[in-house]
Write an enzyme that holds these catalytic residues in place. Structure first.
Site, PDB file in Angstrom:
ATOM      1  CG  HIS A 166      -2.007  -0.914   1.286  1.00 30.75           C
ATOM      2  ND1 HIS A 166      -2.299  -1.712   2.368  1.00 30.75           N
ATOM      3  CD2 HIS A 166      -2.973  -1.167   0.364  1.00 30.75           C
ATOM      4  CE1 HIS A 166      -3.381  -2.430   2.113  1.00 30.75           C
ATOM      5  NE2 HIS A 166      -3.809  -2.125   0.905  1.00 30.75           N
ATOM      6  CB  CYS A 253      -3.161  -1.431   8.615  1.00 32.80           C
ATOM      7  SG  CYS A 253      -1.713  -1.288   7.591  1.00 32.80           S
TER       8      CYS A 253
HETATM    9  N1  GLY Z   1      -2.705  -8.632   5.432  1.00 29.89           N
HETATM   10  C1  GLY Z   1      -3.174  -7.356   5.101  1.00 29.89           C
HETATM   11  C2  GLY Z   1      -3.449  -7.231   3.672  1.00 29.89           C
HETATM   12  O1  GLY Z   1      -2.798  -7.897   2.884  1.00 29.89           O
HETATM   13  O2  GLY Z   1      -4.334  -6.530   3.261  1.00 29.89           O
END
Ligand code: GLY
Length: 258
Positions: A166, A253
């Site tokens: 991300h 996150c």
């Molecule tokens: N384990 C978090 C993701 O891959 O979105």
């Protein structure tokens, strides 16, 4: 500076051990230890002055404690995203009830297929939202997101990703024009105007710090990043995230801050 009054988190579920992992940080998460670390994370958020809304564990979705991905919460609207990871897509329906507690229906927007977008790819810096084009967030998702943001007076800047999961895996905004950058983000033209703190490769995971009301929460075990953030003048809190790191999850996150 106080900017955030609330945060939403979701307790880790037992199925966490089956969450998506790139294998970059080997091992299966220890569920009990993840709970302890999650408790500490909640306490850190509270110390930063936010009220924390703790959602119950959701066993249907192993990665559902990474609550940042199914929604983007702004000062003017909420966006329910459309996660690009198939095993996570249903998390968007699970987060809606929580978002509705804080936003009226007419200010809750949605990303729809064929567009996909995950909140981990969205970094807010003032009225500008940087959005990573990644394996999870596609061109159509960014187009829809930019259109929504435009209606609320925000700008959207697309940032192509080549290496990381991300956008916020590798770049995070600490307000006051301060940006933590690692790896592929060090020289991206999109970030040229920021005052950049470059994270050494061996501490790349700690590029994912979060600014919460002038305190920066930093993952435990990254002394160079800790010293660099303190040298910028911020109060800091460290939190051990070892069990979430095994799933490529970081501090950002684990909450929605708004
Ligand atoms: N384990 C978090 C993701 O891959 O979105």
């Amino acid at each position: 500076m106080r900017k955030f009054s609330h945060a939403i988190v979701r307790r880790p579920c037992r199925a966490l051990t089956e969450g998506i992992s790139s294998g970059l940080y080997p091992g299966k998460p220890d569920y009990q230890l993840a709970l302890v670390q999650h408790d500490a994370y909640i306490e850190a958020l509270k110390k930063c002055g936010v009220k924390v809304d703790i959602l119950p564990a959701d066993e249907w979705y192993p990665d559902s404690c990474f609550v940042e991905d199914p929604a983007v919460l702004t000062g003017r609207c909420a966006v329910i995203t459309n996660p690009g990871a198939a095993s996570r897509n249903g998390e968007k329906d699970e987060i809606l009830a929580a978002v509705r507690k804080y936003y009226p229906d007419e200010r809750i927007e949605r990303i729809t297929f064929p567009g996909t977008l995950e909140g981990g790819d969205v970094m807010m810096a003032g009225d500008t939202f940087y959005v990573g084009r990644s394996a999870r967030t596609n061109e159509e998702g960014i187009r829809q997101f930019a259109e929504i943001l435009g209606r609320y007076g925000y700008q959207c800047v697309e940032v192509p990703l080549e290496e990381v999961l991300h956008l916020k895996t590798g770049v995070n905004y600490l307000e006051n024009n301060n940006l933590l950058v690692s790896g592929e983000f060090t020289d991206k033209p999109e970030f040229a105007s920021f005052r950049k703190t470059v994270i050494p490769e061996e501490e790349a995971y700690a590029a994912n710090c979060i600014w919460v009301n002038d305190t920066v929460i930093i993952p435990e075990g990254y002394p160079e990043v800790l010293a660099a953030v303190q040298a910028l003048g911020y109060e800091t809190i460290t939190v051990d995230t070892s069990e979430f790191r095994k799933l490529d999850g970081g501090l950002s996150c684990l909450s929605l801050r708004f």
